[in-house]
Design a protein around this motif. Structure first.
Motif: not given
Length: 768
Positions: A444-445, A482-488, A522
């Motif tokens: 996460h970020t 998975n790779c999106n704005e919230e987590y990788t 996901e």
């Protein structure tokens, strides 16, 4: 009746065995002479024709036959009846005024006998296969009888060509029966598979003609009536050709009738029509019709008769392997296999011709080409099947990876939380690849979440993921997910236990697993995210609305459970009841065999097992005993029932709980669901040896104490971001306890078991 049937079958089998022994003895004891005689004047017999398959080349047309096995020629039965030399050990001929004695005993079996024996074996094998595997299907039985007719033809062929009367009677009668049974098979088959009512009246006339012809052939045994044989050959071949034509006409009419209907039956009729043409047209057009018209066949029936087997063998294969409605696909595969095989077969046949050109005739070359084409095409067609069967031995590693892929892809459907990823996915990956460990990392970020299995240093992994040299690490294999704005997320696998890196084949398998895993992860992440939002909404909801929401949710759940339980009871369980009655009535029939009765009884017992399982499921969905016998007895019966299938010792103790028994049914149902969920969680996650339930009342409070000595778990404060949370089960139980105004207390640590203590105020309990 049953004994009579068994005696009839046994008699037929014994008769067949005796005929087989007799025909084999005649075929291999006496050579095939192929000598036809004519009598230009009384008492004189001259060789008029020599068949190309004869075993002796010392005989010539025009030779005068003096004696056969020491007997004057006109006293030999086969000469008097058929004008041919049948069984013979020695022949005495006169040629150019000289007397020559020819010894026939030194002759070896020809390709003629070998091919006949092979074709007979194939037909007999297919007949037995159909009778054993598809005995209950009328069409399969008819197809088996057609194979039996073909078996009789090839079996009696050797004896017939040697002048044996019984052999000639059997081969002629079987040739008349074969096309009739084929046609009968097609009519019954299309009735079974397509509900097509085709006329059957003509069969009694056809079988009657065959029976009359059989009786007429009994005159073969009287040499004075042997003239019947001169007409019988033409009659038999003509009848065979006519009935086969009826088969073709029937299929053509059926195809024209339903050609515009998109149905699997259309493809079946079309393929059967073409295969019938390929099977029977060669023997009719190249053998029977030329013999009837010009007295000579273009191609020996021993070769064209082999094509006759294509149709019944292909049909038997499709029926026995349950691929009947895939016949179009099967035909395309056969054609494709033949096209691939043509080039190597041409090269092989050409090489044989170059090496042995002085020894090969044109017929032998055709036979080599056709036989090689059939063999190579069959091998190519069956390559997929045999590769699948032998894969565990030829490609053991590939087989293990494929089996593991099936297991993991199946288990992905049961994942409901990130905690399941370790128990269901990572364990299989580590065991299949034989690596030291594996982990799934969520980045996460401002946070990391790591699920690990085996020997994995989570701190080291976290440090590596934060660096840019992640791909160059020699110890770990990193695969992006998975790779999106919230987590990788990443799948990380260590080296193998042999301290080697993962090979290319296993890496491709791992990437395929990752593609499956991404979708599941996901979905689970979205579920967790929505659950967290729902929990946040609930925390800000007024108490009155929260109580109302819980009440509505529980009511909807119970209504749906009651509906499902009612549907199961009124439909499935009733169907099982009638099925049981039907099986029982069938098993009580006096004409039923012992083996069939045992099978029906086993099916009956299996229906009872299904019924008992459904009854238990209905009870769990709708515990109706709460109203009839009360909470204590219902829970006691439920726990006792479950104790037979749990991997741990299960104990239940309920002291005086009269006050809670006096509450409404809804409250008691909530308590039953709490105990039910506690037990379900224990079976799924606890890995305990002992589980206990204790219930009692004290000072207007009702208490439930649950204990187990299992693995426990680490309770985290932040439910919304936890990765190994306590699961929906605990949240579900907390909600039910809060709904009845109670308190839920949890004590657990990793490796120290779990204790759950529930307190419910009796006087202030809320009514649902």
């Amino acid at each position: 009746m049953k004994i009579l049937k068994k005696l009839s079958v046994a008699s037929c089998v014994i008769l067949f065995i005796l005929l087989q022994i007799w025909s084999t003895y005649i075929t291999f004891k006496f050579p095939y002479t192929g000598i036809s005689l004519e009598s230009p004047q009384p008492g004189e017999w001259v060789v008029s024709k020599l068949e190309p398959n004869s075993t002796n080349s010392d005989i010539r047309i025009g030779d005068r036959m003096i004696a056969v096995d020491g007997k004057p020629t006109d006293q030999v039965a086969s000469v008097k009846s058929w004008h041919l030399v049948g069984k013979a050990s020695t022949l005495v001929i006169e040629r150019s005024g000289e007397t020559v004695t020819i010894d026939m005993r030194a002759s070896d079996p020809t390709i003629f006998e070998i091919i006949s024996l092979i074709e007979e074996s194939v037909c007999l094998f297919m007949c037995i296969l159909l009778l054993v595997k598809e005995n209950r299907s009328p069409s399969a039985r008819l197809l088996a009888f057609s194979f039996l007719s073909a078996t009789m033809i090839f079996m009696s062929l050797g004896a017939s060509t040697r002048g044996e009367t019984l052999g000639k009677l059997l081969i002629a009668s079987s040739m008349m029966v074969l096309p009739i049974v084929f046609l009968h098979f097609l009519v019954v088959f299309f009735k079974e598979k397509g509900e097509m009512d085709l006329p059957k009246r003509h069969f009694k006339y056809m079988y009657a003609i065959a029976l009359i012809a059989f009786l007429a052939r009994s005159m073969y045994f009287f040499p004075s009536m042997a003239f019947v044989y001169r007409f019988d050959g033409a009659f038999t071949m003509g009848f065979f050709s006519i009935v086969i034509s009826l088969n073709i006409i029937l299929l053509a009419k059926l195809f024209v009738r339903i050609r515009k209907v998109r149905s699997p039956l259309t493809a079946i009729i079309k393929s059967v029509f073409y295969s019938l043409l390929i099977s029977f047209l060669p023997i009719i057009c190249l053998s029977f019709l030329p013999l009837l018209i010009i007295g000579e066949w273009i191609l020996d029936p021993i070769y064209t008769s082999g094509l006759v087997l294509i149709f019944p063998i292909s049909f038997s294969y499709l029926i026995a392997s349950d691929q009947l409605y895939d016949i179009g696909l099967v035909v395309r595969r056969i054609i494709f296999s033949c096209l691939i095989a043509i080039l190597p077969v041409i090269l092989f046949t050409g090489a044989v011709v170059v090496v042995f050109h002085w020894e090969l005739s044109s017929k032998q070359i055709i036979f080599i080409f056709a036989g090689s084409l059939l063999l190579v095409s069959t091998m190519l067609y069956a390559a997929e099947y045999w590769t699948t069967i032998l894969e565990p031995y030829l490609f053991p590693r590939k087989y293990v990876l494929k089996s593991a892929l099936k297991k993991i892809s199946k288990n992905l459907g049961s994942i409901s939380s990130f905690r399941d990823l370790k128990d269901i996915i990572l364990v299989d990956i580590v065991n299949t690849l034989q690596v030291r460990g594996a982990a799934i990392v969520f980045r996460h970020t401002n946070d990391f979440e790591i699920i690990a299995e085996g020997e994995v240093d989570t701190a080291d992994i976290q440090h590596i993921v934060n660096t840019s040299a992640m791909r160059e690490n020699p110890y770990y294999t990193f695969i992006d997910m998975n790779c999106n704005e919230e987590y990788t997320s990443y799948l990380i696998v260590t080296r193998k236990k042999t301290n080697t890196r993962i090979p290319k084949e296993e890496l491709q398998w791992l990437q395929l697993i990752t593609s499956y895993l991404e979708v599941g992860m996901e979905n689970v992440y979205l579920i967790r995210k929505l659950t967290g939002r729902l929990q946040q909404m609930v925390t800000h909801m007024p108490q009155e609305e929260l109580l109302w929401l819980r009440k509505v949710m529980f009511e909807l759940q119970e209504e749906e459970r009651v509906r499902i339980a009612t549907d199961l009871h009124d439909t499935t369980m009733q169907d099982l009841f009638f099925l049981k009655r039907r099986l029982t009535s069938l098993s009580e029939k006096p004409t039923l065999g012992q083996d069939d009765r045992e099978q029906l009884n086993n099916m009956n017992n299996f229906v009872d097992m299904i019924n008992a399982s459904l009854r238990q499921s209905c009870f769990e969905l709708n515990p109706h005993l709460l109203k009839e016998v009360g909470l204590k007895q219902t829970l006691k019966m439920y726990v006792e029932k479950e104790s037979y299938g749990t991997p741990f010792e299960l104990s239940f103790r309920a002291e005086h709980i009269a006050d809670i028994e006096g509450k409404d049914l809804s409250t008691k149902r909530h308590i039953f669901r709490i105990v039910q969920e506690l037990l379900n969680n224990a079976k799924k996650h606890s890995q305990a040896s002992n589980v206990s339930f204790h219930m009692w009342e004290e000072e207007q409070f009702f208490f439930i104490s649950y204990r187990d000595d299992g693995v426990g778990f680490q309770v985290k404060e932040e439910v919304a971001v936890e990765i190994a949370d306590s699961g929906m089960g605990l949240s579900y139980m907390r909600s039910r306890v809060l709904h009845v105004g109670g308190r839920f207390e949890l004590e657990t640590q990793v490796g120290e078991g779990t204790h759950i203590f529930i307190t419910i105020p009796i006087e202030e309990v809320l009514s649902a």
